[in-house]
Design a protein around this motif. Sequence first.
Motif: not given
Length: 151
Positions: A44-47, A37-39, A59-61
Motif C-alpha cells: 500500500q506504500l511505495d519505497d 513497515d505494515r503499509l 515518511f519522506r518530507g
Amino acid sequence: MALHWKLVIDTSDAPTLADFWAAALGYEVEDQSTLIDRLLAAGQLDDSVVTEHRGRRTFRGFAAIRHPDDPFDRDTGVGQGRRVLFQDVPEPKTVKNRLHIDVHAGAEGLAALVERLESLGATRIREFDKGPAGHWWVMRDPEGNEFCAAQ
C-alpha cells in the motif's frame, strides 16, 4: 468540547527540524516505522515515499513530535494530543512568521533556557525587557523560523 488539532510548520528538512523542536520542548519525535513497515509489506506504500532518519523509517518530507504525556496510537505512532507536524515545502522561508511558538523558562531561568536553545541550533535575534510586562528573547530555529524564549 475541545477540538483535536496540530500545528503544522513548513520546512526544508522535516526530520532535522522535528529533532530540534523535540529537544527544545521536551517532546518526543513520533515513531511511525511500524505503520510504514505494515503499509510497505501490504503493498500500500511505495519505497519512494519512505526514507530513514536516525535509524528508523519515516515518511519522506514529514516528521511529527508529540507531548510525552499525551496518548498516541501504538499501531501508527501518531499522537492524539499536543502535536507539531513538520512538512517539507519547495519554497524557502522569506518573511517573518505570522504565528510563532513561545518557549517559557522553568526554574532554570531565561538565561539558561536561551543557552540550551542555542546549543540545539537556535540563534538570538533581539532581547526585550519590559519589566513587569515580561522579559524575552526573539530567536530563530535552525531553519530561520522566529520564536520567543520567555521568562
